[in-house]
Design a protein around this motif. Structure first.
Motif, PDB file in Angstrom:
ATOM      1  N   ARG A 113      -3.724   5.609  -8.063  1.00  0.00           N
ATOM      2  CA  ARG A 113      -3.012   4.749  -7.114  1.00  0.00           C
ATOM      3  C   ARG A 113      -3.796   3.455  -6.838  1.00  0.00           C
ATOM      4  O   ARG A 113      -5.018   3.485  -6.760  1.00  0.00           O
ATOM      5  CB  ARG A 113      -2.849   5.525  -5.807  1.00  0.00           C
ATOM      6  CG  ARG A 113      -2.323   4.706  -4.663  1.00  0.00           C
ATOM      7  CD  ARG A 113      -2.229   5.551  -3.401  1.00  0.00           C
ATOM      8  NE  ARG A 113      -1.949   4.725  -2.250  1.00  0.00           N
ATOM      9  CZ  ARG A 113      -1.966   5.154  -0.988  1.00  0.00           C
ATOM     10  NH1 ARG A 113      -2.233   6.419  -0.734  1.00  0.00           N
ATOM     11  NH2 ARG A 113      -1.712   4.333   0.000  1.00  0.00           N
ATOM     12  N   LEU A 171      -8.545   7.614   0.074  1.00  0.00           N
ATOM     13  CA  LEU A 171      -8.930   6.554  -0.858  1.00  0.00           C
ATOM     14  C   LEU A 171     -10.342   6.100  -0.518  1.00  0.00           C
ATOM     15  O   LEU A 171     -10.652   5.848   0.644  1.00  0.00           O
ATOM     16  CB  LEU A 171      -7.965   5.367  -0.753  1.00  0.00           C
ATOM     17  CG  LEU A 171      -6.511   5.628  -1.165  1.00  0.00           C
ATOM     18  CD1 LEU A 171      -5.683   4.354  -0.959  1.00  0.00           C
ATOM     19  CD2 LEU A 171      -6.418   6.086  -2.618  1.00  0.00           C
ATOM     20  N   GLU A 219       2.314   4.848  -1.106  1.00  0.00           N
ATOM     21  CA  GLU A 219       1.529   5.945  -1.670  1.00  0.00           C
ATOM     22  C   GLU A 219       1.800   6.173  -3.149  1.00  0.00           C
ATOM     23  O   GLU A 219       0.978   6.763  -3.851  1.00  0.00           O
ATOM     24  CB  GLU A 219       1.763   7.240  -0.870  1.00  0.00           C
ATOM     25  CG  GLU A 219       3.185   7.760  -0.867  1.00  0.00           C
ATOM     26  CD  GLU A 219       4.025   7.160   0.259  1.00  0.00           C
ATOM     27  OE1 GLU A 219       3.804   5.980   0.615  1.00  0.00           O
ATOM     28  OE2 GLU A 219       4.913   7.874   0.777  1.00  0.00           O
ATOM     29  N   VAL A 242      -7.296   6.101   4.539  1.00  0.00           N
ATOM     30  CA  VAL A 242      -5.932   6.290   4.035  1.00  0.00           C
ATOM     31  C   VAL A 242      -5.869   7.555   3.183  1.00  0.00           C
ATOM     32  O   VAL A 242      -6.573   7.655   2.177  1.00  0.00           O
ATOM     33  CB  VAL A 242      -5.495   5.074   3.174  1.00  0.00           C
ATOM     34  CG1 VAL A 242      -4.062   5.252   2.676  1.00  0.00           C
ATOM     35  CG2 VAL A 242      -5.645   3.780   3.958  1.00  0.00           C
ATOM     36  N   GLN A 243      -5.055   8.509   3.608  1.00  0.00           N
ATOM     37  CA  GLN A 243      -4.866   9.705   2.797  1.00  0.00           C
ATOM     38  C   GLN A 243      -4.246   9.320   1.459  1.00  0.00           C
ATOM     39  O   GLN A 243      -3.428   8.403   1.383  1.00  0.00           O
ATOM     40  CB  GLN A 243      -3.960  10.707   3.521  1.00  0.00           C
ATOM     41  CG  GLN A 243      -4.611  11.328   4.742  1.00  0.00           C
ATOM     42  CD  GLN A 243      -3.647  12.198   5.541  1.00  0.00           C
ATOM     43  OE1 GLN A 243      -2.566  12.526   5.076  1.00  0.00           O
ATOM     44  NE2 GLN A 243      -4.051  12.552   6.749  1.00  0.00           N
ATOM     45  N   ARG A 244      -4.626  10.055   0.442  1.00  0.00           N
ATOM     46  CA  ARG A 244      -4.137   9.714  -0.897  1.00  0.00           C
ATOM     47  C   ARG A 244      -2.619   9.825  -1.015  1.00  0.00           C
ATOM     48  O   ARG A 244      -2.020   9.199  -1.874  1.00  0.00           O
ATOM     49  CB  ARG A 244      -4.831  10.597  -1.952  1.00  0.00           C
ATOM     50  CG  ARG A 244      -6.287  10.159  -2.187  1.00  0.00           C
ATOM     51  CD  ARG A 244      -6.938  10.942  -3.302  1.00  0.00           C
ATOM     52  NE  ARG A 244      -8.264  10.406  -3.609  1.00  0.00           N
ATOM     53  CZ  ARG A 244      -8.492   9.437  -4.491  1.00  0.00           C
ATOM     54  NH1 ARG A 244      -7.480   8.899  -5.154  1.00  0.00           N
ATOM     55  NH2 ARG A 244      -9.718   9.009  -4.699  1.00  0.00           N
ATOM     56  N   ASN A 245      -2.017  10.630  -0.141  1.00  0.00           N
ATOM     57  CA  ASN A 245      -0.560  10.805  -0.227  1.00  0.00           C
ATOM     58  C   ASN A 245       0.205  10.153   0.935  1.00  0.00           C
ATOM     59  O   ASN A 245       1.289  10.584   1.286  1.00  0.00           O
ATOM     60  CB  ASN A 245      -0.216  12.297  -0.317  1.00  0.00           C
ATOM     61  CG  ASN A 245      -0.702  13.046   0.919  1.00  0.00           C
ATOM     62  OD1 ASN A 245      -1.357  12.447   1.780  1.00  0.00           O
ATOM     63  ND2 ASN A 245      -0.392  14.313   1.018  1.00  0.00           N
ATOM     64  N   GLU A 246      -0.377   9.140   1.537  1.00  0.00           N
ATOM     65  CA  GLU A 246       0.350   8.395   2.568  1.00  0.00           C
ATOM     66  C   GLU A 246       0.175   6.901   2.305  1.00  0.00           C
ATOM     67  O   GLU A 246      -0.812   6.473   1.712  1.00  0.00           O
ATOM     68  CB  GLU A 246      -0.145   8.746   3.985  1.00  0.00           C
ATOM     69  CG  GLU A 246      -1.485   8.144   4.332  1.00  0.00           C
ATOM     70  CD  GLU A 246      -1.997   8.494   5.725  1.00  0.00           C
ATOM     71  OE1 GLU A 246      -1.215   8.947   6.567  1.00  0.00           O
ATOM     72  OE2 GLU A 246      -3.215   8.316   5.928  1.00  0.00           O
ATOM     73  N   SER A 247       1.121   6.113   2.800  1.00  0.00           N
ATOM     74  CA  SER A 247       1.012   4.676   2.620  1.00  0.00           C
ATOM     75  C   SER A 247      -0.028   4.111   3.589  1.00  0.00           C
ATOM     76  O   SER A 247      -0.389   4.759   4.577  1.00  0.00           O
ATOM     77  CB  SER A 247       2.365   4.003   2.859  1.00  0.00           C
ATOM     78  OG  SER A 247       2.668   4.014   4.241  1.00  0.00           O
ATOM     79  N   VAL A 248      -0.495   2.907   3.296  1.00  0.00           N
ATOM     80  CA  VAL A 248      -1.457   2.237   4.175  1.00  0.00           C
ATOM     81  C   VAL A 248      -0.851   2.051   5.570  1.00  0.00           C
ATOM     82  O   VAL A 248      -1.509   2.293   6.593  1.00  0.00           O
ATOM     83  CB  VAL A 248      -1.861   0.866   3.569  1.00  0.00           C
ATOM     84  CG1 VAL A 248      -2.648   0.040   4.569  1.00  0.00           C
ATOM     85  CG2 VAL A 248      -2.660   1.069   2.289  1.00  0.00           C
ATOM     86  N   GLY A 269       0.782  -1.236   0.000  1.00  0.00           N
ATOM     87  CA  GLY A 269       0.000   0.000   0.000  1.00  0.00           C
ATOM     88  C   GLY A 269       0.809   1.279   0.000  1.00  0.00           C
ATOM     89  O   GLY A 269       0.363   2.277   0.569  1.00  0.00           O
ATOM     90  N   LEU A 321     -12.091   2.084   1.253  1.00  0.00           N
ATOM     91  CA  LEU A 321     -11.051   1.410   2.014  1.00  0.00           C
ATOM     92  C   LEU A 321     -10.924   2.060   3.388  1.00  0.00           C
ATOM     93  O   LEU A 321     -10.733   3.264   3.489  1.00  0.00           O
ATOM     94  CB  LEU A 321      -9.714   1.546   1.256  1.00  0.00           C
ATOM     95  CG  LEU A 321      -8.577   0.637   1.691  1.00  0.00           C
ATOM     96  CD1 LEU A 321      -8.931  -0.817   1.424  1.00  0.00           C
ATOM     97  CD2 LEU A 321      -7.296   0.995   0.918  1.00  0.00           C
TER      98      LEU A 321
END
Lengths: 248, 248
Positions: free
Chosen positions: A124, B27, A96, B62-68, A94, B30
């Motif tokens: 993404r 996202l 980004e 989950v923010q679009r600019n951060e990893s899960v 996952g 999710l």
């Protein structure tokens, strides 16, 4: 025109429609990738598909009206043609910046389709990955109509793959090593009936190490998970090991 | 106005904006849910939040600019106020009918906000779940400004929870039992330094069974994972067990 993630949608929609409006049918930003593992010639192998100059894992998307688990089974069945295959969740990938841009550009060129930069496919994707243990002998991978290829690759000699798929395969390899220490699922890589020496050799291959044979056999039999089969008529000379089958 | 999944977005946006256009920042479809596990009074406990008449797990998107992974850590930090907390992926909950409808209706009533039936929040959500092992003594859960409550619940006496959250907690309980058989992470539930009798009692609590004490201690020490600390000055009479700390 039957590629990887796309193969399974032709019954539902045209490929242009899929590229343009697929997120009406599938959950966006979420993909499933499968590490399909086989065993042959004392080697672990992985089923890959070729797109352009690189390879990738079989995968797909989750239909809006099916569960994630069902999606994984559907994709596996479409690819490997098997029912009731051993499938286990592996990990979430996952990061980004995980997107398919370079892959999709190659794909669009191959397919002569227009890829809008605002297509849901260029966004993404978080990947839910699973590994499957299959009987190599019983697998008949499905190929598409056009320039798709598939191949079994030795885990130790993988080709260059799209995106982070090399990392996913490597994660599966490590997870399998961990899992066989306390799960008893490796026999899914063998024929329905197998001998203890065959199972022993399989474990050695997965672990990449020698295992004491008689202690291994004792441990396996003590689990009570394997049923010994009646002896076949022996028409050939020499001692034959017993055949076993995993209990349901 | 600071509820569960919503709590963490006030720095970014107004709640109406979140309900209406949150999928521009997060996202869609999710979610992340956390089973935050503590240990106190020889009982395993779980941190829950109250909305309306039922409880739910702390969670978020989950923010679009951060990893899960970063999203899970961020949510955990916002909730429990701890850095470097032990967090482990649990499972995907991805059934096709998984949505927040009844919960959201209750939430909208509480907050006096309008909930459009086409809001991204009313759509299906796949949940990625994690479990965290925390030191109960060091946790100071964050409460919101309005009618939110939080509480620690005994694993054996959980309240009625929204959606499938009871199932998620139960899955974490079973996974923890499996994991401590071959991982050595349970000490995260204790203070930084602990005695072997304390660790032994913790294992017995998790497994719900008696464990031979001296064999347990021998096994733990043989792992080489625990460092024995220098003896404290003993001003009180009686024999004191050694203190240990997990090596980094």
């Amino acid at each position: 025109m039957a590629h990887c993630h796309v193969l399974f949608y032709f019954c539902i929609m045209d490929i242009s429609e899929f590229v343009k409006n697929g997120d009406q049918y599938f959950l966006p930003n979420l993909s499933i990738d499968l590490v399909i593992i086989g065993y042959s010639d004392a080697k672990l192998k992985c089923l890959l598909l070729k797109i352009g100059k690189k390879w990738l894992l079989p995968g797909g998307y989750v239909q809006r009206n099916e569960s994630v688990e069902d999606a994984a089974q559907r994709i596996l069945k479409s690819r490997a043609g098997l029912e009731d295959t051993f499938l286990k969740f592996l990990a979430v990938f996952g990061s980004e910046d995980r997107q398919f841009k370079s892959f999709l550009e190659q794909f669009a060129i191959n397919e002569h389709i227009h890829l809008d930069q605002k297509s849901w496919l260029t966004d993404r994707f978080v990947s839910l990955t699973y590994y499957a243990l299959v009987n190599y002998e019983e697998i008949f991978p499905t190929t598409g109509d056009f320039d798709e290829a598939f191949g079994w690759f030795d885990f130790k000699n993988l080709p260059e793959m799209w995106m982070d798929h090399n990392t996913i395969v490597n994660t599966a390899r490590i997870q399998l090593i961990t899992d066989i220490q306390h799960e008893y699922h490796a026999h899914n890589l063998l024929s329905e009936s197998f001998t203890m020496p065959e199972l022993h050799k399989l474990y050695e291959t997965i672990l990449g190490d020698r295992i004491d044979r008689s202690r291994f056999q004792k441990k396996m039999l003590s689990t009570g998970l394997y049923k010994r089969l009646p002896k076949l008529n022996k028409n050939t000379p020499g001692r034959k090991p017993y055949q076993y089958r995993a209990k349901k």
